[in-house]
Motif scaffolding. Structure first.
Motif, short mmCIF file in Angstrom:
data_model
loop_
_atom_site.label_atom_id
_atom_site.label_comp_id
_atom_site.label_asym_id
_atom_site.label_seq_id
_atom_site.Cartn_x
_atom_site.Cartn_y
_atom_site.Cartn_z
N PRO A 72 -7.57 6.19 -1.59
CA PRO A 72 -6.70 6.67 -0.52
C PRO A 72 -6.79 8.20 -0.44
CG PRO A 72 -5.55 5.08 -1.92
CD PRO A 72 -6.85 5.38 -2.60
N SER A 75 -4.72 10.23 -2.90
CA SER A 75 -5.19 10.14 -4.28
C SER A 75 -6.45 10.97 -4.48
CB SER A 75 -5.46 8.67 -4.64
OG SER A 75 -4.28 7.91 -4.59
N ARG A 166 -5.84 4.94 -10.92
CA ARG A 166 -6.83 5.06 -9.85
C ARG A 166 -8.04 5.87 -10.31
NH1 ARG A 166 -2.15 5.59 -6.47
NH2 ARG A 166 -1.98 3.85 -5.01
N ARG A 195 -5.85 -1.35 -0.59
CA ARG A 195 -5.95 -0.01 -0.01
C ARG A 195 -7.23 0.69 -0.42
NH1 ARG A 195 -0.25 0.16 -0.95
NH2 ARG A 195 -0.56 1.12 -2.99
N MET A 196 -7.89 0.21 -1.45
CA MET A 196 -9.12 0.85 -1.93
C MET A 196 -10.37 0.06 -1.60
SD MET A 196 -7.85 2.57 -5.53
CE MET A 196 -7.01 1.13 -6.16
#
Length: 252
Positions: A72, A75, A166, A195-196
């Motif tokens: 994201p 991140s 992450r 989301r990744m």
């Protein structure tokens, strides 16, 4: 395929026989050959203390393709500003025990002492691996899973510092790309994974990809002599992560 390993794999029902919730069967043991036989068929153990060993094959299955992984934006910016130091297999026992620790949103743990011992045995054989994220010399987060052929089966992750898990996942993906891995199994859907770049695959499609990932690997690594009954060589090569370049290098 080695006859002992094939016989263990054949003891599992066909994955298509699983219930709607993914439960396939119960019983057996957690010796390395049986665990890896299960993974080779797209089956994994998941149960709580006091229950028999439960084996699962969900449909659909959550996977990450290494080439499709993306952090994201928030991140990615945070990790560029202050990257973590990453290591491979430097603290496997600490990572798996941290993953077994209490969580605010989950009651109990599926990582029983029996499970921890089983994965530590796989780690000693070169089939279970951890990626650790460190900050100022302290373990900030990490993950562990099982490597078989050109597939990696992610089991669990944890963090004590924001973005540490992450960072460990990004490090794992970079390592899998370096090794030519074709499949990162995440087992079940979570918002974190989706989301990744996570995708949901029908079980049949997942098993086809898994078969390709396992068929693509047959060579021994230097020092990677496999146990006699297991068809796939373990990871034995060491890797060092460079914070400056953001990449892994094989340890000389």
């Amino acid at each position: 395929m080695h006859s002992v390993f094939a016989a263990l794999a054949a003891q599992f029902p066909a994955p298509a026989a699983a219930r709607a919730d993914g439960l396939l069967c119960a019983g057996g043991d957690l010796r390395p050959e049986r665990l890896l036989a299960a993974y080779s068929r797209g089956i994994f153990p998941w149960y709580e203390e006091g229950l028999p060993i439960l084996w699962w094959s969900p449909d659909p299955r959550c996977v990450l393709r290494p080439e499709s992984f993306r952090l994201p934006p928030r991140s990615a910016r945070a990790l560029r500003r202050r990257p973590f130091e990453l290591t491979l297999d430097a603290a496997f026992s600490r990572v798996i025990r941290a993953c077994a620790g209490p969580r605010a949103t989950v009651k109990g743990t599926w990582l029983t002492p029996e499970m921890i011992a089983a994965y530590e045995h796989l780690h000693a054989l070169g089939y279970a691996h951890s990626v650790e994220a460190w900050r100022d010399g302290s373990l900030a987060g990490g993950l562990y899973g099982v490597a078989l052929g050109r597939a990696f089966f992610g089991e669990s992750m944890f963090h004590r510092v924001s973005e540490a898990s992450r960072a460990a996942l990004a490090g794992l993906v970079a390592l899998l790309r370096l090794r030519g891995a074709e499949l990162l199994d995440c087992q079940q859907q979570t918002p974190h994974i989706m989301r990744m770049g996570g995708v949901m695959l029908p079980r049949a499609s997942f098993l086809e990809r898994l078969a390709r990932a396992l068929a693509a690997d047959g060579a021994e690594e230097p020092g990677g002599r496999r146990p006699e009954s297991i068809p796939w060589a373990p990871w034995k090569k060491g890797y060092v992560y460079s914070v400056v370049s953001g990449s892994w290098m094989a340890r000389s």
